[in-house]
Design a protein around this motif. Structure first.
Motif, short mmCIF file in Angstrom:
data_model
loop_
_atom_site.label_atom_id
_atom_site.label_comp_id
_atom_site.label_asym_id
_atom_site.label_seq_id
_atom_site.Cartn_x
_atom_site.Cartn_y
_atom_site.Cartn_z
N TYR A 14 -2.07 -47.15 133.58
CA TYR A 14 -1.02 -46.26 133.11
C TYR A 14 -0.99 -46.38 131.59
O TYR A 14 -0.88 -47.48 131.04
N SER A 15 -1.15 -45.25 130.91
CA SER A 15 -1.29 -45.27 129.45
C SER A 15 -0.68 -44.00 128.87
O SER A 15 -0.76 -42.94 129.49
N LYS A 16 -0.07 -44.11 127.71
CA LYS A 16 0.46 -42.89 127.08
C LYS A 16 -0.24 -42.59 125.77
O LYS A 16 -0.52 -41.44 125.47
N THR A 17 -0.50 -43.63 124.97
CA THR A 17 -1.15 -43.36 123.69
C THR A 17 -2.62 -43.78 123.69
O THR A 17 -3.26 -43.82 122.63
N GLY A 18 -3.15 -44.10 124.86
CA GLY A 18 -4.60 -44.23 125.01
C GLY A 18 -5.19 -45.63 124.97
O GLY A 18 -6.34 -45.82 125.36
N ASN A 19 -4.42 -46.63 124.53
CA ASN A 19 -5.01 -47.98 124.43
C ASN A 19 -5.38 -48.56 125.79
O ASN A 19 -6.49 -49.08 125.98
N THR A 20 -4.45 -48.46 126.73
CA THR A 20 -4.70 -49.05 128.05
C THR A 20 -5.82 -48.28 128.75
O THR A 20 -6.67 -48.87 129.43
N LYS A 21 -5.82 -46.96 128.57
CA LYS A 21 -6.86 -46.13 129.17
C LYS A 21 -8.24 -46.56 128.67
O LYS A 21 -9.19 -46.72 129.43
N SER A 56 -1.51 -51.74 132.34
CA SER A 56 -0.45 -50.84 131.87
C SER A 56 0.12 -51.32 130.53
O SER A 56 -0.10 -52.45 130.12
N ARG A 57 0.83 -50.41 129.88
CA ARG A 57 1.43 -50.67 128.57
C ARG A 57 2.75 -51.44 128.69
O ARG A 57 3.45 -51.30 129.70
N VAL A 58 3.05 -52.20 127.66
CA VAL A 58 4.32 -52.95 127.63
C VAL A 58 5.31 -52.20 126.76
O VAL A 58 5.02 -51.86 125.61
N ILE A 59 6.48 -51.91 127.32
CA ILE A 59 7.55 -51.27 126.55
C ILE A 59 8.81 -52.10 126.75
O ILE A 59 9.29 -52.23 127.88
#
Ligand SMILES: Cc1cc2nc3c(=O)[nH]c(=O)nc-3n(C[C@H](O)[C@H](O)[C@H](O)COP(=O)(O)O)c2cc1C
Length: 187
Positions: A14-21, A56-59
């Protein structure tokens, strides 16, 4: 290598700004295995794999969509389960333990890794920009803010560029090692 073909692995992300992807795709390319966003993966696909990796990303110390992934935990019984979290924090034993406790990962039998990713304020949507600005204001006003937190204060003006080769290679080698440990005939 033949054992990688026998071992069926999928990398979910799960990624929004592409790093995890990017991390998920790089790990999948090295292992020559499937990769897909978490929302494309359905519980009926679990029997197709021996090892299931979710990144996944950490928020705000939460690993996003971890609950959705772990909702399939019982259905993944007998599988190798690996999770990795991508955030802007420095990688450390303490940060990893905090992620484990904030996301209640110790309830599960999974391998867990923390990777450092990049951060670019300009790439964020409006809501995340607001959240980030609020967090930075709180850090600036907090006399007990840690050194790690204070380092973030100029992150809006200075995007963080980070690629964690060591972490990526660790995950790749762990998946390979699991493949060599598979009992004969469990292809
Ligand atoms: C509102 C907000 C809160 C964040 N909170 C954290 C955090 O608590 N810990 C951390 O390590 N990174 C935090 N980050 C950084 C992101 O996890 C990091 O940029 C990550 O690489 C994003 O992943 P993606 O590119 O796959 O979407 C935060 C980012 C935003 C926008």
């Amino acid at each position: 290598m033949w054992y990688l073909c026998r071992m069926r692995t999928v990398i979910l992300y799960y990624s929004k700004t592409g790093n995890t992807k990017k991390y998920a795709e790089d790990i999948a390319a090295a292992l020559k295995c499937d990769v897909m966003p978490l929302n494309k993966f359905k519980a009926k696909m679990i029997p197709d794999y021996d090892t299931i990796v979710f990144g996944s990303r950490v928020i705000g110390t939460k690993i996003q969509k971890a609950d959705d992934f772990l909702a399939m935990y019982d259905a993944m019984e007998g599988k190798n389960i690996i999770m990795f979290a991508v955030g802007m924090s420095l990688v450390s034993k303490e940060a990893r333990l905090n992620l484990i406790s904030n996301n209640i990962l110790d309830l599960y039998h999974i391998r867990f890794y923390q990777l450092r990713g990049s951060f670019d304020y300009e790439k964020l949507g409006m809501v995340e920009k607001l959240l980030m600005s609020n967090s930075l204001r709180m850090i600036a006003n907090d006399p007990n803010a840690t050194v790690d937190q204070k380092m973030l204060l100029n992150i809006k003006e200075n995007p963080l560029q980070c690629y964690d080769d060591v972490g990526v290679n660790k995950i790749i080698s762990v998946v390979r090692k699991l493949a060599t440990e598979m009992p004969e005939g469990d292809a």
